[in-house]
Each structure stands twice: as structure tokens, then as C-alpha cells.
Design a protein around this motif. Structure first.
Motif, short mmCIF file in Angstrom:
data_model
loop_
_atom_site.label_atom_id
_atom_site.label_comp_id
_atom_site.label_asym_id
_atom_site.label_seq_id
_atom_site.Cartn_x
_atom_site.Cartn_y
_atom_site.Cartn_z
N ASP A 182 -9.42 27.85 -9.40
CA ASP A 182 -9.45 28.56 -8.41
C ASP A 182 -8.73 28.19 -6.92
N ASN A 183 -7.54 27.54 -7.22
CA ASN A 183 -6.73 27.14 -6.20
C ASN A 183 -7.09 25.69 -5.55
N GLU A 184 -8.12 24.98 -6.30
CA GLU A 184 -8.72 23.82 -5.69
C GLU A 184 -8.38 22.77 -6.76
N TRP A 185 -8.02 21.62 -6.17
CA TRP A 185 -7.91 20.28 -7.16
C TRP A 185 -9.36 19.46 -7.29
N TYR A 186 -9.55 19.26 -8.44
CA TYR A 186 -10.85 18.67 -8.97
C TYR A 186 -10.47 17.20 -9.57
N ALA A 187 -11.43 16.46 -9.23
CA ALA A 187 -11.11 15.24 -9.92
C ALA A 187 -12.52 14.88 -10.68
N GLU A 188 -12.20 14.53 -11.90
CA GLU A 188 -13.32 14.51 -13.15
C GLU A 188 -13.27 13.12 -13.39
N ASN A 204 0.86 -1.19 -0.14
CA ASN A 204 -0.13 -0.08 0.01
C ASN A 204 0.66 1.32 0.13
N HIS A 205 1.97 1.25 -0.50
CA HIS A 205 2.67 2.38 -0.73
C HIS A 205 2.37 2.97 -2.14
N LEU A 206 1.07 3.27 -2.03
CA LEU A 206 0.42 4.04 -3.23
C LEU A 206 0.45 5.69 -3.04
N LYS A 207 0.64 6.53 -4.32
CA LYS A 207 0.71 7.91 -4.28
C LYS A 207 -0.85 8.23 -4.23
N LEU A 208 -1.02 9.28 -3.13
CA LEU A 208 -2.31 9.71 -2.86
C LEU A 208 -2.27 11.17 -3.04
N THR A 209 -3.22 11.84 -3.67
CA THR A 209 -3.63 13.18 -3.48
C THR A 209 -5.07 13.31 -3.14
N TYR A 210 -5.55 14.51 -2.85
CA TYR A 210 -7.16 14.63 -2.51
C TYR A 210 -7.60 15.83 -3.61
N ALA A 211 -8.67 15.63 -3.84
CA ALA A 211 -9.46 16.36 -4.94
C ALA A 211 -10.97 16.30 -4.63
N LYS A 212 -11.47 17.19 -5.03
CA LYS A 212 -13.06 17.38 -5.03
C LYS A 212 -13.58 16.70 -6.13
N VAL A 213 -14.74 15.94 -6.14
CA VAL A 213 -15.19 15.21 -7.39
C VAL A 213 -16.16 16.06 -7.96
#
Length: 409
Positions: free
Chosen positions: A363-369, A332-341
Motif C-alpha cells: 500500500d505504497n509504504e515500505w516495511y521492515a520485517e 559512516n557513508h552507509l546507505k540508508l532508507t526508512y521503513a515501518k517495523v
């Protein structure tokens, strides 16, 4: 074996940890050849880093108490008593009322306990004007503050990246004991699969996409890859080719032939290769339900689905877990980030869903499409940069939810 007596994702990871036996053979590697290998020993710090007190900024070494009360409106004054040269000892110790110029990384003179940044003072013909005060220890790196002699620098089981190589070099270590890298073998199966270099395709044929994708991932993880080619839908040929390739490798990957079908011999062939055989045949996951995991004579075997997107996701999740366990790296050495769906994604309870996503910033936020599409679509792989997990107990995620994204490495 009854097909699709499925395991959960959690059960599958647990079975991998129980069924995969790590390679125990160790070798010595020069530091410049040790990248991507896994340490087979604890590395202990041999000497303090730094082994002298040094400055973290360009400025003047001072006794902190001599600066107390200094400000832009009411500067303090100290006598400049000299300069520290890089790589050399200070010319003398520091007395009360004195300051000595020291560059970033330079050794601090005896008697000093702080450094005032050059931006906060002014040397006027040997008289240093102080425009702020500093606290004891400010801008000072103490002996052993980075690495302390006798502590563990790198633990056994650490995968060596460029930064670990640098840390070893800081201790004068030029050779390390590492686990031998596993050799990964790969076979594609199916009458419809043709070599990737085929200049044209007949109706119903597809090029061997999964071999290229899996091979690239194995290389990305720093391992050796042997491409065994394509096996036609023949039990005898499949058994012979898998047996031959398994003899030459530490882990065998098969793509295709894992679902129900009249020409599906994968489970029977894998079970014939050695004990204990297949321990997972079907995972409660989408995509990738028809996944096979097995062990034959201490060598792991992974049966990937044939669809490219399914194969890639399964290999990222379970293939990496198998290989990491084989090479004694924690799973579980998976690379993670966080974003708004960006939209609602429904899911069926009782099944873990993995949704491919594209990441973008706004707008300085990361999104996951979400990149939605059937698991056989190559375009969904190219467009996606990671995947989000919808747990088996969830009914989905809502637009705007902050979700963890596993990045494709």
C-alpha cells in the motif's frame, strides 16, 4: 588485557578515527581506471557548464513579455523566424514579436529570455499560436547554472563513482591524482574450518563462509583482497601466518578466535605484531560483542567473530569504517532508507542491538520485517536486505515505528 572491558559503539568509531592512519601514497590514474579510487586533490571547475544559454525543453525561444496574457481561450501570436540546429549557433537574434524553434539542449538566440514548450503552442504556417504565457527564465539553463568556473567540482577525499567520473569528463579531465587503494588480507582460524570447496563435511566441520562474504564485500567496495587461507588452532602457526600476510597488505582481517577459549591466542598474537596493539577487545553490541580492533605499525587489524551473521554486521559497521579511514573517505557513508517495523523488538538498555530485516512494500509504504535467529544461522543472512539499529539507551522499538534501515551494499 582483561576481556570484555567493552567499548560502546560511539567509543569504537571514535577510536577508529584516532587509531587508523590513512594511506598517504598517491598515484596518477587515467579516468577510465579511476573508478572506486579516492581523490587526493581538489578538482576545480575549469569552464562553465553550460558555457552557453540553452533550452531545457523542445519548444520556441521567445521574449517572455511577448507571451503575457496568452491562454487557451485567448491565444497569443508570434512570427516563427527560424530554427536552431543542435550543436550550432542560432541563425540570428530574436526581435520583438518573434519566436524561434529550439530543441532540448539547443543554444538560445540573443534577445530571448524564455522557452515555451512545444505542447503549449502551435506553428500554423509560420504563425505561432501561444496557449499559455511563460515567465522570464522559464525552461532556460543559464551559463554556469550547472557548474561555475572556479568552484570546487570534487573535494579531496571523494570516492569516485560513475557519476563523478562523468563530471570529470565534462571538464575534459582525463587523469586524476588519487590515494593508492589499500590491499586487504584475510585469514580464517579454527580447527573446525575447512576450505569452501570441500566436497563433503565431517561432523563438526564448517566451510569457510566468512572468507567468501568478507571477500565479496571488499570487492564490492572496489578494493583488492588477498585470501590467506585457514589457520589451525596453533599459536605458532597463527603468529607466523598473520605476520607474513600483514607484511603483504595494508589491513589484516582475522575471523574466529576472538572469544574466550583455551585455544584463543588472537589478542596475544595481534599484540605481538607491533605497537600500539589492541585498542578494542569487546563492543557493547549484539551481535558481535567479541570484536577485536588493533593497529600494528600503522596497519589496522580487525578480529571478526566467527559466526557468519555477526561477522557480516561487524564488517559492515566497523570494518567499513576502518577501511574508509585508511583510504581517506569520511566514515559512516552507509546507505540508508526508512521503513515501518512490523513487530515489537525488545532490547536491553546499555547495549546497541542490530537486527537484520527484510524489506517489502505494501500500500505504497515500505516495511521492515525482522529476521530473527541466532548469529550462526546462514539463512538469516540470505533473507535479510539490511539492518536496523536499536540504540543503547533504548528499550526497543514498537510495531509501526518508522526506523532507519542500513542497507547491505
Amino acid at each position: 588485557m582483561k576481556f570484555f572491558q567493552v567499548k560502546t559503539v560511539e567509543e569504537t568509531f571514535q577510536l577508529i578515527s584516532e587509531m587508523v592512519t590513512p594511506i598517504t601514497e598517491t598515484i596518477r590514474k587515467p579516468l577510465f581506471e579511476a573508478l572506486h579510487f579516492v581523490l587526493a586533490e581538489d578538482i576545480v571547475v575549469r569552464e562553465h557548464v553550460p558555457n552557453f544559454r540553452r533550452s531545457s525543453v523542445d519548444g520556441y525561444a521567445v521574449k517572455a513579455r511577448d507571451t503575457f496574457g496568452s491562454s487557451e481561450n485567448m491565444p497569443g501570436f508570434l512570427t516563427v523566424s527560424g530554427e536552431v540546429k543542435m550543436g550550432q549557433e542560432p541563425p540570428r537574434g530574436l526581435q520583438a514579436g518573434e519566436a524561434m524553434y529550439v530543441p532540448t539542449g539547443g543554444m538560445l538566440p540573443e534577445g530571448s529570455d524564455a522557452v515555451i514548450m512545444i505542447e503549449h503552442c502551435e506553428d500554423i504556417s509560420g504563425l505561432l499560436n501561444l496557449y499559455r504565457q511563460v515567465a522570464p527564465g522559464e525552461n532556460v539553463i543559464s551559463i554556469g547554472e550547472d557548474l561555475k568556473k572556479g568552484e570546487i567540482l570534487l573535494a579531496k577525499g571523494t570516492k569516485l563513482r560513475s557519476q563523478e567520473i562523468g563530471a570529470l569528463a565534462s571538464q575534459g579531465i582525463t587523469e586524476v591524482s588519487v590515494w593508492r587503494k589499500p590491499v586487504i588480507g584475510y585469514l580464517s582460524s579454527g580447527d573446525e574450518i575447512v576450505p569452501m570447496e570441500a566436497p563433503s563435511l565431517e561432523l563438526g566441520e564448517v566451510r569457510d563462509i566468512n572468507a567468501a562474504t568478507v571477500g565479496a564485500l571488499v570487492a564490492e567496495w572496489g578494493l583488492d583482497f588477498i585470501y590467506g587461507g585457514i589457520v589451525r588452532d596453533s599459536r605458532e602457526e597463527l603468529e607466523q601466518r598473520t605476520r607474513d600476510l600483514l607484511d603483504r597488505t595494508d589491513c589484516l582481517i582475522l575471523s574466529g578466535g576472538s572469544s574466550v577459549g583455551t585455544k584463543d591466542y588472537s589478542v596475544e598474537v595481534i599484540d605481538s605484531l607491533g605497537a600500539p596493539g589492541v585498542y578494542v577487545h569487546g563492543i557493547s553490541i549484539k551481535p558481535g560483542k567479541p570484536t577485536i580492533l588493533a593497529t600494528a605499525n600503522h596497519k589496522p587489524i580487525i578480529g571478526l567473530p566467527g559466526h557468519p551473521a555477526s561477522a557480516m554486521i561487524i564488517f559492515h559497521l566497523f570494518g567499513k569504517a576502518v577501511i574508509d579511514t585508511l583510504r581517506s573517505v569520511k566514515m559512516n557513508h552507509l546507505k540508508l532508507t526508512y521503513a515501518k517495523v512490523t513487530k515489537n523488538i525488545p532490547s536491553s538498555p546499555g547495549r546497541t542491538d542490530y537486527i537484520r530485516v527484510r524489506l517489502f512494500e505494501e500500500d505504497n509504504e515500505w516495511y521492515a520485517e525482522p529476521i530473527l535467529g541466532k548469529s550462526g544461522l546462514i539463512s538469516t543472512l540470505v533473507k535479510s536486505e539490511g539492518m536496523i539499529e536499536i540504540a543503547s539507551e533504548s528499550e526497543g522499538v514498537h510495531k509501526g515505528d518508522q526506523v532507519p534501515v542500513t542497507l547491505f551494499q
